[in-house]
Design an enzyme around this catalytic site. Structure first.
Site, short mmCIF file in Angstrom:
data_model
loop_
_atom_site.label_atom_id
_atom_site.label_comp_id
_atom_site.label_asym_id
_atom_site.label_seq_id
_atom_site.Cartn_x
_atom_site.Cartn_y
_atom_site.Cartn_z
N ASP A 300 -24.85 -10.07 58.70
CA ASP A 300 -24.69 -8.75 59.30
C ASP A 300 -24.43 -8.89 60.81
O ASP A 300 -25.04 -9.73 61.48
CB ASP A 300 -25.96 -7.93 59.05
CG ASP A 300 -25.81 -6.49 59.47
OD1 ASP A 300 -24.83 -5.85 59.04
OD2 ASP A 300 -26.69 -5.99 60.20
N GLU A 347 -19.71 -10.39 58.46
CA GLU A 347 -19.54 -8.93 58.59
C GLU A 347 -18.87 -8.71 59.95
O GLU A 347 -19.53 -8.68 60.98
CB GLU A 347 -20.89 -8.22 58.50
CG GLU A 347 -20.79 -6.70 58.46
CD GLU A 347 -20.82 -6.07 59.85
OE1 GLU A 347 -19.73 -5.65 60.33
OE2 GLU A 347 -21.90 -6.00 60.45
N ASP A 400 -23.35 1.42 54.70
CA ASP A 400 -23.33 2.29 55.88
C ASP A 400 -22.28 3.38 55.80
O ASP A 400 -22.27 4.28 56.64
CB ASP A 400 -23.08 1.45 57.14
CG ASP A 400 -24.33 0.75 57.63
OD1 ASP A 400 -25.44 1.23 57.36
OD2 ASP A 400 -24.19 -0.30 58.31
#
Length: 504
Positions: A300, A347, A400
């Site tokens: 992430d 990511e 998200d």
């Protein structure tokens, strides 16, 4: 480094275990997790993507966990505890009162804690029992487990208050104070260790089932950890903190798609120079632990390893931050030497600069392409399907994002909708499946679809809204979202685009 695909041409589904059906208020690692793996396997899917498995922090977010090593004990299956003889059927009958379509955390947390307390009492009253297995588990996780168990017991004893609000001798880990408290609260600490053992045992069973049916697990490691976490409490020297153990600067991102003022995450930032001094030992242990649970990891906020947005600790918004160089290639070289490679997906969303692209490509890591971001007509986005590359993971959306239907109806501009409809040659009446088709048809090695899109769900079923503190992480599947017709429709499309694991 040269890109070597760990994914071949495959498909995956994104769904966190908390979203699974169960009669105990929240998805867990019991029978429905095993059944879900069977469902994915029968659909020809190769990957189950999950969110971090750690105990959630404020707002119940797995990205602000109270530990980056510990497991989320809300995921422990009561039914499995009955089968293990740690609970009776009569102990778990109260679960039927919970809602089926969303997680009521205020009700689930005390319910699960009470059940784990009963299971612990059963364990303690047994002769022999699980003692040897627990001691083995404790020995193999010595680098984090004792600190976490003490932290969790202290946190519960202080009504959930963050560690920096505890009495100073406990907050600052004064040896005499911690020793005395531990001696007086041995049962509470042992209970936390027991709960972590149960989580690990149940997750290990899920992993074994996944391997049996040909499903690999794609996990997730947030780059930052929460201030109110066992790791910051136990290792403040690894972070940019003052002598009162307050963050000097905190993490965030500048204005982006999700927020015009940026996102002020508030996590303490790493002292990367200090970490480099011992070869990034803490980070390597963290990644080794995660890789013991999953097959591949999504890193992430990958851009933070190239450069990260540093915000003054007293700021109200993230706007007035600055970019600071991250650890870069040296960090990943150390990780690769220890792990024998880099089993990661980068990511690489948000404000991606040349240094981030260069680092990703030097490391040979696949990036991400999110279709919701692909249809801005001016300028054309690199996420539009014809611009995809094999070294990517194509998503309709992520945890998200809004659901695909919600995005199309509520968030997309008229220009985005028009370009998407022109691109697909449809009227938008089945827009979620139109986007699924584009993702599966992409040249990207892996295509991942959130389960909400398979079920064609709207905005009320999204998992998270960034920069919004409340009302997230509560979505759950209901049985019709797992019916055979839905599975077979997905399986046919997976086969059509050459991603069926059963055809290899």
């Amino acid at each position: 480094m040269t890109y070597h695909s760990p994914m071949n041409r495959t498909a995956g589904v994104l769904l966190h275990p908390t979203c699974l059906p169960s009669t105990h208020g929240i998805g867990d690692l019991g029978p429905t997790a095993h059944a879900y793996l069977d469902w994915l396997s029968e659909a020809g899917v190769s990957w189950w993507q999950i969110l971090p498995l750690n105990p959630p922090g404020p707002g119940h977010s797995p990205y602000s966990a109270t530990s980056t090593f510990a497991g989320n004990t809300l995921l422990i299956s009561p039914q499995q505890l009955v089968e293990d003889g740690l609970l009776g059927e009569e102990d778990i009958t109260g679960g039927s009162a919970f809602p089926n379509e969303w997680v009521d955390f205020d009700a689930v947390i005390p319910y699960k804690r009470e059940l784990l307390g009963r299971a612990f009492e059963t364990h303690r009253n047994r002769v022999g029992g699980l003692g040897a297995e627990i001691e083995d588990f404790r020995e193999h996780n010595r680098n984090w487990l004792d600190d976490y168990a003490l932290f969790a017991a202290l946190k519960h004893a202080h009504d959930g208050a963050p560690w920096y609000e505890w009495p100073r001798p406990l907050a600052f880990r004064e040896t005499e104070a911690l020793t005395a408290w531990s001696e007086d609260h041995r049962d509470e600490i042992d209970r936390e260790i027991f709960a972590q053992f149960l989580f690990a045992r149940q997750w290990s069973s899920v992993r074994a089932h996944a391997r049996d049916v040909g499903i690999r697990i794609l996990g997730d490691v947030p780059i930052f950890v929460a201030r109110d976490s066992a790791e910051v409490w136990a290792h403040p020297e690894l972070f940019l903190m003052d002598d009162q153990r307050r963050p000097e600067v905190v993490a965030g991102v500048p204005p982006d798609y999700f927020s015009p003022t940026g996102q002020l995450w508030g996590n303490p930032l790493y002292d990367w120079d200090r970490m480099a001094g011992d070869g990034y030992r803490w980070w390597i242990e963290r990644l080794e632990h995660t890789m013991s649970q999953v097959d591949l990891v999504r890193l992430d906020h990958f851009r933070g390893f190239a450069s990260y947005w540093e915000v003054p600790a007293d700021a109200d918004v993230a706007t007035h931050g600055r970019w600071v160089p991250g650890p870069g290639r040296a960090f990943f070289d150390a990780v690769a030497e220890r792990l024998g490679g880099l089993p990661f997906i980068a990511e690489d969303l948000g404000e991606i600069t040349d240094d981030v692209v260069a680092l990703r490509d030097e490391l040979g890591l696949p990036g991400m392409a999110v279709l919701h971001f692909g249809f801005s007509p001016d300028p054309r986005s690199s996420f539009i399907p014809y611009a995809h590359r094999p070294d990517q993971v194509a998503y309709t959306g992520t945890h998200d994002n809004n659901t695909s239907l919600g995005w199309f109806l509520d968030d997309a501009s008229d220009d985005e909708r028009n370009l998407l409809l022109s691109y697909t040659g449809t009227d938008g009446g089945g827009i979620a499946w139109d986007l699924i088709r584009l993702a599966l048809g992409s040249v990207a090695d892996l295509a991942v679809v959130p389960h909400q899109d398979l079920a064609g769900l709207g905005a009320d079923c999204r998992m998270n809204t960034p920069a919004v503190a409340d009302g997230n992480w509560t979505f759950r599947l209901t049985p019709w979202m797992l019916d055979t017709a839905l599975r077979d429709r997905f399986a046919e499309m997976v086969r059509t685009f050459g991603r069926d694991r059963n055809q290899r």
